[in-house]
Write an enzyme that holds these catalytic residues in place. Structure first.
Site, PDB file in Angstrom:
ATOM      1  N   GLU A  68       3.381  29.884  56.383  1.00 33.32           N
ATOM      2  CA  GLU A  68       3.785  28.738  55.556  1.00 33.32           C
ATOM      3  C   GLU A  68       4.828  27.878  56.272  1.00 33.32           C
ATOM      4  O   GLU A  68       4.790  26.649  56.223  1.00 33.32           O
ATOM      5  CB  GLU A  68       4.343  29.220  54.217  1.00 33.32           C
ATOM      6  CG  GLU A  68       3.294  29.848  53.324  1.00 33.32           C
ATOM      7  CD  GLU A  68       3.935  30.494  52.113  1.00 33.32           C
ATOM      8  OE1 GLU A  68       4.067  29.804  51.096  1.00 33.32           O
ATOM      9  OE2 GLU A  68       4.317  31.673  52.196  1.00 33.32           O
ATOM     10  N   LYS A 128       5.526  41.057  45.300  1.00 28.10           N
ATOM     11  CA  LYS A 128       5.071  40.008  46.217  1.00 28.10           C
ATOM     12  C   LYS A 128       5.276  40.313  47.696  1.00 28.10           C
ATOM     13  O   LYS A 128       6.262  40.908  48.097  1.00 28.10           O
ATOM     14  CB  LYS A 128       5.796  38.698  45.896  1.00 28.10           C
ATOM     15  CG  LYS A 128       5.413  38.128  44.548  1.00 28.10           C
ATOM     16  CD  LYS A 128       4.130  37.349  44.624  1.00 28.10           C
ATOM     17  CE  LYS A 128       4.488  35.947  45.056  1.00 28.10           C
ATOM     18  NZ  LYS A 128       3.358  35.086  45.205  1.00 28.10           N
ATOM     19  N   SER A 167      27.794  11.178  71.619  1.00 25.57           N
ATOM     20  CA  SER A 167      26.569  11.975  71.673  1.00 25.57           C
ATOM     21  C   SER A 167      26.861  13.342  72.280  1.00 25.57           C
ATOM     22  O   SER A 167      25.975  14.172  72.407  1.00 25.57           O
ATOM     23  CB  SER A 167      25.498  11.253  72.508  1.00 25.57           C
ATOM     24  OG  SER A 167      25.991  10.956  73.804  1.00 25.57           O
ATOM     25  N   HIS A 225     -16.049  22.243  53.731  1.00 28.06           N
ATOM     26  CA  HIS A 225     -15.582  21.728  52.427  1.00 28.06           C
ATOM     27  C   HIS A 225     -14.928  22.837  51.594  1.00 28.06           C
ATOM     28  O   HIS A 225     -14.965  22.797  50.367  1.00 28.06           O
ATOM     29  CB  HIS A 225     -16.724  21.112  51.614  1.00 28.06           C
ATOM     30  CG  HIS A 225     -17.582  20.179  52.402  1.00 28.06           C
ATOM     31  ND1 HIS A 225     -17.363  18.821  52.453  1.00 28.06           N
ATOM     32  CD2 HIS A 225     -18.660  20.422  53.192  1.00 28.06           C
ATOM     33  CE1 HIS A 225     -18.284  18.258  53.240  1.00 28.06           C
ATOM     34  NE2 HIS A 225     -19.073  19.216  53.709  1.00 28.06           N
ATOM     35  N   TYR A 252      17.774  -1.040  78.963  1.00 27.82           N
ATOM     36  CA  TYR A 252      18.432  -0.012  78.153  1.00 27.82           C
ATOM     37  C   TYR A 252      19.097  -0.649  76.936  1.00 27.82           C
ATOM     38  O   TYR A 252      19.712  -1.718  77.017  1.00 27.82           O
ATOM     39  CB  TYR A 252      19.500   0.739  78.973  1.00 27.82           C
ATOM     40  CG  TYR A 252      20.222   1.790  78.145  1.00 27.82           C
ATOM     41  CD1 TYR A 252      19.665   3.039  77.956  1.00 27.82           C
ATOM     42  CD2 TYR A 252      21.418   1.489  77.490  1.00 27.82           C
ATOM     43  CE1 TYR A 252      20.290   3.993  77.153  1.00 27.82           C
ATOM     44  CE2 TYR A 252      22.056   2.430  76.691  1.00 27.82           C
ATOM     45  CZ  TYR A 252      21.477   3.692  76.528  1.00 27.82           C
ATOM     46  OH  TYR A 252      22.099   4.623  75.730  1.00 27.82           O
ATOM     47  N   ASN A 311       4.650  37.681  50.759  1.00 31.14           N
ATOM     48  CA  ASN A 311       4.193  36.312  51.039  1.00 31.14           C
ATOM     49  C   ASN A 311       4.078  36.031  52.540  1.00 31.14           C
ATOM     50  O   ASN A 311       4.901  36.504  53.319  1.00 31.14           O
ATOM     51  CB  ASN A 311       5.172  35.308  50.411  1.00 31.14           C
ATOM     52  CG  ASN A 311       5.260  35.464  48.906  1.00 31.14           C
ATOM     53  OD1 ASN A 311       4.259  35.731  48.245  1.00 31.14           O
ATOM     54  ND2 ASN A 311       6.453  35.318  48.354  1.00 31.14           N
ATOM     55  N   SER A 354       9.701  38.372  47.094  1.00 34.15           N
ATOM     56  CA  SER A 354      10.175  37.448  46.069  1.00 34.15           C
ATOM     57  C   SER A 354      11.447  38.011  45.463  1.00 34.15           C
ATOM     58  O   SER A 354      11.597  39.231  45.332  1.00 34.15           O
ATOM     59  CB  SER A 354       9.098  37.288  44.998  1.00 34.15           C
ATOM     60  OG  SER A 354       9.677  36.859  43.777  1.00 34.15           O
TER      61      SER A 354
HETATM   62  N1  ARG Z   1      24.669   8.575  75.895  1.00 31.41           N
HETATM   63  C1  ARG Z   1      23.804   7.536  76.342  1.00 31.41           C
HETATM   64  C2  ARG Z   1      22.345   7.780  75.923  1.00 31.41           C
HETATM   65  O1  ARG Z   1      22.041   8.859  75.571  1.00 31.41           O
HETATM   66  C3  ARG Z   1      23.868   7.456  77.830  1.00 31.41           C
HETATM   67  C4  ARG Z   1      23.625   6.089  78.355  1.00 31.41           C
HETATM   68  C5  ARG Z   1      24.705   5.177  77.894  1.00 31.41           C
HETATM   69  N2  ARG Z   1      24.656   3.923  78.531  1.00 31.41           N
HETATM   70  C6  ARG Z   1      25.459   2.915  78.142  1.00 31.41           C
HETATM   71  N3  ARG Z   1      25.369   1.821  78.802  1.00 31.41           N
HETATM   72  N4  ARG Z   1      26.244   3.013  77.125  1.00 31.41           N
HETATM   73  O2  ARG Z   1      21.536   6.921  75.927  1.00 31.41           O
END
Ligand code: ARG
Length: 456
Positions: free
Chosen positions: A289, A282, A22, A155, A316, A284, A276
């Site tokens: 939008e 045009k 992540s 309406h 968790y 726009n 456009s």
């Molecule tokens: N990257 C994880 C999240 O966003 C952090 C927590 C991870 N915890 C674990 N036990 N793997 O949720």
């Protein structure tokens, strides 16, 4: 080897590493992660859970890491999964045993719950400023064009004349309720999960209140299991953002219609429109939008979060990592849209002549005629019926309501008097609606002044 890797006999599958990381999106939480670690480590030293000298080194090194990240000199590693382990690994690499003490009494589960709350708390403050700027823009335009009258629609059919300013102030009201929701949600979010650990609390004598105070939290969570598995605060925020975007989308719809050739009530600054690639003529209203379109995206983010959470058991679960991208996307999108809308609104130029022509259509004053009859003693339902018959008679005879003579009017409304013929003016019509919340210029002026003071 991963920081958690001792019990494993083989390396993580390459594809799982990709699935699992992540860091590509949670690196934006670096400042909150570092602030959380500093508060945690200060407390560990204060409680004599780790040596004071180690805490000092960790805190100094966290400062260095922060500076490196901000200078673009910190190498984030996908193999280290997330922001927490990227920073912790660096501490261990640099400080050895001292660094290896930072995670005492803590889990990534309470760590991420802390980081995201701190992050969203700051984002809410920024969103509130942007929202208030948009309200100010609406009030500025309402103030400048406080006499313009346009047809109000129900309406999508012409209904009754209203002040253009009154229409704009309706959105100021909506956004002020949105503001209340943001404030409410920020309050509930501002609770410290640190100390919950993985889920059950800690065997160390942690001073949770101290950590909370260091981080500006109002209180500490009262249940460790709830603390690590709650994402209500994110759902609440995305609900509030969805309502903001819903209001943005409806405002967009009005703007797009007002700017259409059919209505031609307003024009927008060139800077907020695009052309456009094929039709040279045009111009726009793309800002509006896109505001309408981006609303779909924020609703989808909220929906993703609801679907993500609904089947999860305590506490968790790794699924919860998937909350980040929709949350970040909703925040980023709403901020960008709000920031663009304020100057777009200020670029509105109204076409007062077209508004006046459309709003002076006498049928818009049919209700005024019925209400005049009521003031003259007639029951409302009878008056409504009489005026309805007059409208039908006018349609049959191809006459506008204000083109009939008193005698012609009396065919449908025997009680009509000469004064009835003077009712077909939009100026008069708005002036008559002189009660709180009504569109009379006096009432709208009061509202403009109220909002100018509120939004200062
Ligand atoms: N990257 C994880 C999240 O966003 C952090 C927590 C991870 N915890 C674990 N036990 N793997 O949720």
């Amino acid at each position: 080897m991963a920081l958690w890797g001792a019990r494993f006999s083989s390396d993580t599958n390459e594809l799982l590493a990709k699935l699992s990381e992540s860091i590509s999106f949670d690196q934006r939480l670096y400042a909150q992660d570092i602030a959380g670690s500093i508060a945690h480590v200060k407390m560990l030293a204060k409680q004599s859970i780790i040596p004071k000298e180690d805490a000092k080194q960790i805190i100094a090194e966290l400062g260095t890491i922060k500076a490196e990240i901000e200078a673009g000199d910190f190498e984030f590693k996908e193999s280290l999964e997330d922001i927490h382990m990227n920073i912790e690994s660096r501490l261990i690499e640099r400080l050895g045993d001292a660094g290896a003490r930072v995670h005492t009494g803590r889990s990534r589960n309470d760590q991420i719950a802390t980081d995201i709350r701190l992050y969203l708390r700051d984002e809410i403050s920024e969103i509130k400023i942007l929202l208030s700027a948009l309200q100010k823009s609406l009030v500025t335009v309402a103030d400048a064009d406080d006499q313009a009258i346009l047809p109000g629609f129900t309406h999508l059919q012409h209904a009754q004349p209203v002040l253009f300013a009154h229409h704009l102030l309706a959105y100021v009201e909506m956004f002020s309720r949105d503001m209340g929701r943001l404030e409410d949600c920020a309050k509930r979010m501002n609770v410290s999960p640190l100390g919950a650990g993985a889920m059950a609390g800690s065997t160390f004598p942690m001073d949770r209140e101290f950590v909370a105070k260091e981080l500006g939290f109002d209180s500490v969570s009262q249940n460790s299991m709830d603390a690590v598995s709650d994402r209500d605060f994110a759902v609440e925020l995305l609900s509030a953002l969805s309502l903001i975007m819903l209001h943005i989308s409806r405002l967009s719809e009005d703007i797009i219609f007002w700017k259409s050739q059919e209505a031609s009530f307003i024009d927008l600054g060139d800077a907020f429109c695009t052309g456009s690639s094929i039709m040279p003529q045009k111009k726009n209203p793309d800002t509006a939008e896109l505001g309408r379109g981006k609303a779909a995206r924020v609703f989808a983010d909220l929906n993703a979060l609801l679907i993500l959470m609904k089947g999860l058991p305590m506490c968790y679960n790794r699924d919860m990592q998937e909350d980040k991208e929709p949350v970040f996307d909703a925040v980023d999108t709403t901020k960008l849209v709000l920031a663009t809308f304020a100057p777009m609104i200020e670029s509105i130029e109204i076409n007062q002549a077209n508004m006046a022509t459309a709003s002076s259509e006498p049928a818009l004053m049919a209700t005024d005629l019925a209400e005049w009859l009521v003031k003259d003693g007639m029951p409302f339902r009878t008056a409504h019926h009489r005026v309805g018959s007059l409208v039908a008679w006018c349609n049959e005879n191809s006459l506008a309501l204000d083109a009939v003579s008193l005698e012609q009017m009396q065919i449908s409304i025997p009680e009509a008097k000469a004064e009835c013929l003077d009712l077909f003016s939009a100026e008069n019509s708005v002036k008559l609606r002189d009660i709180t919340g009504g569109t009379a210029p006096k009432q709208v002026r009061k509202q403009i002044d109220y909002w100018k003071k509120q939004l200062k």
